[in-house]
Design a protein around this motif. Structure first.
Motif, PDB file in Angstrom:
ATOM      1  N   VAL A   9       0.830  -1.196   0.000  1.00  0.00           N
ATOM      2  CA  VAL A   9       0.000   0.000   0.000  1.00  0.00           C
ATOM      3  C   VAL A   9       0.868   1.251   0.000  1.00  0.00           C
ATOM      4  O   VAL A   9       1.869   1.321   0.718  1.00  0.00           O
ATOM      5  N   CYS A  10       0.455   2.226  -0.783  1.00  0.00           N
ATOM      6  CA  CYS A  10       1.007   3.572  -0.692  1.00  0.00           C
ATOM      7  C   CYS A  10      -0.113   4.474  -0.167  1.00  0.00           C
ATOM      8  O   CYS A  10      -1.165   4.587  -0.793  1.00  0.00           O
ATOM      9  N   SER A  11       0.100   5.092   0.989  1.00  0.00           N
ATOM     10  CA  SER A  11      -0.888   6.026   1.513  1.00  0.00           C
ATOM     11  C   SER A  11      -0.755   7.360   0.793  1.00  0.00           C
ATOM     12  O   SER A  11       0.340   7.786   0.427  1.00  0.00           O
ATOM     13  N   VAL A  12      -1.896   8.032   0.608  1.00  0.00           N
ATOM     14  CA  VAL A  12      -1.935   9.313  -0.097  1.00  0.00           C
ATOM     15  C   VAL A  12      -2.686  10.315   0.766  1.00  0.00           C
ATOM     16  O   VAL A  12      -3.819  10.049   1.189  1.00  0.00           O
TER      17      VAL A  12
ATOM     18  N   VAL B  86       1.671  -2.414   6.331  1.00  0.00           N
ATOM     19  CA  VAL B  86       1.401  -2.707   4.917  1.00  0.00           C
ATOM     20  C   VAL B  86       1.927  -1.651   3.948  1.00  0.00           C
ATOM     21  O   VAL B  86       2.026  -1.914   2.745  1.00  0.00           O
ATOM     22  N   CYS B  87       2.283  -0.462   4.432  1.00  0.00           N
ATOM     23  CA  CYS B  87       2.677   0.615   3.516  1.00  0.00           C
ATOM     24  C   CYS B  87       4.137   0.482   3.083  1.00  0.00           C
ATOM     25  O   CYS B  87       5.040   0.404   3.931  1.00  0.00           O
ATOM     26  N   PHE B  88       4.372   0.510   1.787  1.00  0.00           N
ATOM     27  CA  PHE B  88       5.741   0.558   1.271  1.00  0.00           C
ATOM     28  C   PHE B  88       6.198   2.003   1.080  1.00  0.00           C
ATOM     29  O   PHE B  88       7.385   2.280   0.985  1.00  0.00           O
ATOM     30  N   ASP B  89       5.242   2.940   1.020  1.00  0.00           N
ATOM     31  CA  ASP B  89       5.580   4.357   0.935  1.00  0.00           C
ATOM     32  C   ASP B  89       4.369   5.172   1.383  1.00  0.00           C
ATOM     33  O   ASP B  89       3.236   4.656   1.416  1.00  0.00           O
ATOM     34  N   ASN B  90       4.639   6.415   1.714  1.00  0.00           N
ATOM     35  CA  ASN B  90       3.591   7.354   2.140  1.00  0.00           C
ATOM     36  C   ASN B  90       3.862   8.671   1.437  1.00  0.00           C
ATOM     37  O   ASN B  90       4.947   9.245   1.590  1.00  0.00           O
TER      38      ASN B  90
ATOM     39  N   THR C 295     -16.606  11.082  -9.625  1.00  0.00           N
ATOM     40  CA  THR C 295     -15.731  11.250  -8.475  1.00  0.00           C
ATOM     41  C   THR C 295     -15.779  12.688  -8.002  1.00  0.00           C
ATOM     42  O   THR C 295     -16.309  13.566  -8.689  1.00  0.00           O
ATOM     43  N   TRP C 296     -15.203  12.936  -6.810  1.00  0.00           N
ATOM     44  CA  TRP C 296     -15.254  14.276  -6.237  1.00  0.00           C
ATOM     45  C   TRP C 296     -13.944  14.594  -5.539  1.00  0.00           C
ATOM     46  O   TRP C 296     -12.973  13.853  -5.668  1.00  0.00           O
ATOM     47  N   ASP C 297     -13.925  15.708  -4.816  1.00  0.00           N
ATOM     48  CA  ASP C 297     -12.656  16.256  -4.357  1.00  0.00           C
ATOM     49  C   ASP C 297     -11.872  15.342  -3.412  1.00  0.00           C
ATOM     50  O   ASP C 297     -10.645  15.333  -3.426  1.00  0.00           O
ATOM     51  N   THR C 298     -12.566  14.576  -2.592  1.00  0.00           N
ATOM     52  CA  THR C 298     -11.888  13.616  -1.719  1.00  0.00           C
ATOM     53  C   THR C 298     -11.782  12.251  -2.378  1.00  0.00           C
ATOM     54  O   THR C 298     -10.758  11.570  -2.261  1.00  0.00           O
ATOM     55  N   GLY C 299     -12.814  11.852  -3.086  1.00  0.00           N
ATOM     56  CA  GLY C 299     -12.845  10.538  -3.711  1.00  0.00           C
ATOM     57  C   GLY C 299     -11.705  10.289  -4.673  1.00  0.00           C
ATOM     58  O   GLY C 299     -11.259   9.150  -4.850  1.00  0.00           O
ATOM     59  N   ILE C 300     -11.204  11.333  -5.290  1.00  0.00           N
ATOM     60  CA  ILE C 300     -10.160  11.208  -6.301  1.00  0.00           C
ATOM     61  C   ILE C 300      -8.773  11.004  -5.703  1.00  0.00           C
ATOM     62  O   ILE C 300      -7.831  10.633  -6.423  1.00  0.00           O
ATOM     63  N   SER C 301      -8.607  11.207  -4.412  1.00  0.00           N
ATOM     64  CA  SER C 301      -7.284  11.406  -3.830  1.00  0.00           C
ATOM     65  C   SER C 301      -6.308  10.258  -4.059  1.00  0.00           C
ATOM     66  O   SER C 301      -5.138  10.479  -4.383  1.00  0.00           O
ATOM     67  N   GLY C 302      -6.761   9.026  -3.868  1.00  0.00           N
ATOM     68  CA  GLY C 302      -5.861   7.896  -4.095  1.00  0.00           C
ATOM     69  C   GLY C 302      -5.445   7.782  -5.555  1.00  0.00           C
ATOM     70  O   GLY C 302      -4.287   7.503  -5.867  1.00  0.00           O
ATOM     71  N   ILE C 303      -6.399   8.002  -6.448  1.00  0.00           N
ATOM     72  CA  ILE C 303      -6.094   7.986  -7.879  1.00  0.00           C
ATOM     73  C   ILE C 303      -5.121   9.109  -8.208  1.00  0.00           C
ATOM     74  O   ILE C 303      -4.176   8.931  -8.995  1.00  0.00           O
ATOM     75  N   ALA C 304      -5.339  10.276  -7.601  1.00  0.00           N
ATOM     76  CA  ALA C 304      -4.433  11.406  -7.831  1.00  0.00           C
ATOM     77  C   ALA C 304      -3.027  11.097  -7.327  1.00  0.00           C
ATOM     78  O   ALA C 304      -2.030  11.547  -7.920  1.00  0.00           O
ATOM     79  N   GLY C 305      -2.926  10.323  -6.251  1.00  0.00           N
ATOM     80  CA  GLY C 305      -1.615   9.922  -5.764  1.00  0.00           C
ATOM     81  C   GLY C 305      -0.881   9.064  -6.778  1.00  0.00           C
ATOM     82  O   GLY C 305       0.323   9.272  -7.039  1.00  0.00           O
ATOM     83  N   LEU C 306      -1.585   8.112  -7.366  1.00  0.00           N
ATOM     84  CA  LEU C 306      -0.990   7.307  -8.438  1.00  0.00           C
ATOM     85  C   LEU C 306      -0.603   8.189  -9.612  1.00  0.00           C
ATOM     86  O   LEU C 306       0.483   8.042 -10.193  1.00  0.00           O
TER      87      LEU C 306
ATOM     88  N   PRO D 177       9.447  11.316 -12.280  1.00  0.00           N
ATOM     89  CA  PRO D 177      10.455  10.295 -12.615  1.00  0.00           C
ATOM     90  C   PRO D 177      11.106   9.649 -11.396  1.00  0.00           C
ATOM     91  O   PRO D 177      11.315   8.433 -11.371  1.00  0.00           O
ATOM     92  N   ASP D 178      11.417  10.447 -10.380  1.00  0.00           N
ATOM     93  CA  ASP D 178      12.076   9.888  -9.205  1.00  0.00           C
ATOM     94  C   ASP D 178      11.141   8.963  -8.428  1.00  0.00           C
ATOM     95  O   ASP D 178      11.530   7.857  -8.027  1.00  0.00           O
ATOM     96  N   LEU D 179       9.903   9.423  -8.214  1.00  0.00           N
ATOM     97  CA  LEU D 179       8.944   8.580  -7.501  1.00  0.00           C
ATOM     98  C   LEU D 179       8.586   7.342  -8.317  1.00  0.00           C
ATOM     99  O   LEU D 179       8.409   6.250  -7.764  1.00  0.00           O
ATOM    100  N   ARG D 180       8.499   7.524  -9.611  1.00  0.00           N
ATOM    101  CA  ARG D 180       8.170   6.385 -10.488  1.00  0.00           C
ATOM    102  C   ARG D 180       9.219   5.282 -10.337  1.00  0.00           C
ATOM    103  O   ARG D 180       8.880   4.095 -10.226  1.00  0.00           O
ATOM    104  N   ARG D 181      10.491   5.672 -10.322  1.00  0.00           N
ATOM    105  CA  ARG D 181      11.560   4.688 -10.132  1.00  0.00           C
ATOM    106  C   ARG D 181      11.504   4.081  -8.734  1.00  0.00           C
ATOM    107  O   ARG D 181      11.659   2.865  -8.560  1.00  0.00           O
TER     108      ARG D 181
END
Length: 357
Positions: A230-233, A280-284, A311-322, A329-333
């Protein structure tokens, strides 16, 4: 492999929550969408969106937690939920939007009254919706965290039931029950992925106090037998889970916690949720409002041939994190995202009905 026994809710508690919630006449499994256009745009193998926009007609995942938590509280008092005796009880919670609405809906379902405590900066549209649903609002000076404390103090009175999805001390049974309700989300995800012979590598989950994310993660783990990555956002202005995991102890984020991701305006994590997320989180990560706004506008119009996502302003947050990680580029790696990556995200709420805007 099953979740470690030290975690709460336990496996049997999750099974009990799923059995009860799935027996309700309003229950229906929310969709799991294969967003091929989004995956191509982000340069990953697949993106699965668990779409909570229509859950129980409320348009949000929080409707899984509060009704189950309230029903358990009533049963523990020897009351039949929905009976005339329930009218003597008041369900109380703090909210920055969605949990309060779910508590009010649950109170109506089980013939209770509802009193919802909010901080000074809660979205007026969300407050109007709570009132229209039958809840009484109490505004306190300060933030969501101050509203939590005010609700807990009020709940010391007779015939008041605290239906809180955050636990600052780690000893509230109702918070564990609400997380078991949220775990239904993860159970559904695991079953739906299995039914489509699909697998995932990572889950990007939005966090306020962390209850929904932790519940989803533990439910997925319990059902699939696979410990999730899991990555928390969180918003940069209210990243209490990130700060707590990085410091190795519950940490309070100062300030007004203002963000367009209003449901995540939380300055201190729920301790049972944090315990799970630490494991469970590998990153935050923390994202800014502009990133969330851009992702929301893109998803609501449809990305690269995908249908629009409600979707709405809070609902999008996890998708926005991805979205943020995929374009950095740095986070992607760091996250190992490539053309074979298989990602699960949750759209935790749909648009607020236009009459409240």
């Amino acid at each position: 492999m099953s979740p470690k026994g030290i975690f709460e809710p336990t496996g049997p508690e999750i099974d009990q929550a799923f059995a009860l919630i799935s027996s309700w006449p309003e229950y229906a499994e929310s969709p799991l969408i294969c967003a091929r256009g989004l995956a191509q745009t982000l340069g990953v193998g697949s993106v699965w969106i668990k779409d909570e926009s229509k859950r129980f007609g409320l348009g949000g995942v929080k409707a899984l937690g509060a009704p189950y938590g309230l029903k358990k509280q009533l049963l523990q008092l020897g009351l039949e939920p929905g009976s005339e005796e329930c009218r003597a009880y008041v369900a109380v919670a703090a909210t920055d939007g969605n949990h309060g609405l779910a508590v009010v809906w649950a109170a109506g379902k089980f013939n209770c009254r509802a009193k919802i405590f909010v901080g000074q900066d809660v979205d007026p549209a969300r407050m109007r919706r709570i009132v229209d649903c039958g809840g009484e609002l109490v505004t306190v000076e300060g933030t969501y965290d101050d509203a939590v404390l005010a609700a807990e103090e009020y709940a010391q009175a007779d015939h008041v039931l605290l239906i809180t999805d955050t636990d600052y001390r780690g000893d509230l049974v109702v918070t564990r029950d609400i997380m078991a309700g949220y775990a239904v989300l993860g159970v559904e995800c695991a079953r739906q992925l299995q039914s489509q012979d699909a697998e995932i590598d990572k889950i990007y989950l939005q966090c306020g106090v962390g209850g929904m994310a932790a519940g989803c993660a533990i439910g997925y783990w319990h059902q699939s037998g696979i410990k999730p990555n899991v990555c928390s956002v969180e918003p940069v202005t209210a990243a209490c889970v990130k700060a707590s995991i990085e410091k190795g102890a519950p940490t309070r984020v100062p300030g007004k916690l203002l963000t367009r991701m209003v449901g995540l305006s939380c300055g201190y994590p729920s301790l049972p949720a944090l315990k799970i997320l630490q494991d469970v989180c590998f990153d935050n990560i923390a994202i800014d409002d502009e990133c969330a706004k851009n992702a929301q506008e893109s998803l609501m119009t449809g990305v690269n041939g995908d249908g629009p996502v409600d979707t709405w302003d809070t609902g999008i947050s996890g998708i926005a994190g991805l979205w943020h990680v995929a374009h950095d580029p740095d986070l992607r790696r760091k996250h190992g995202l490539d053309a074979t990556s298989r990602i699960l995200v949750v759209n935790s709420e749909g648009a607020i009905p236009s009459e409240y805007l």
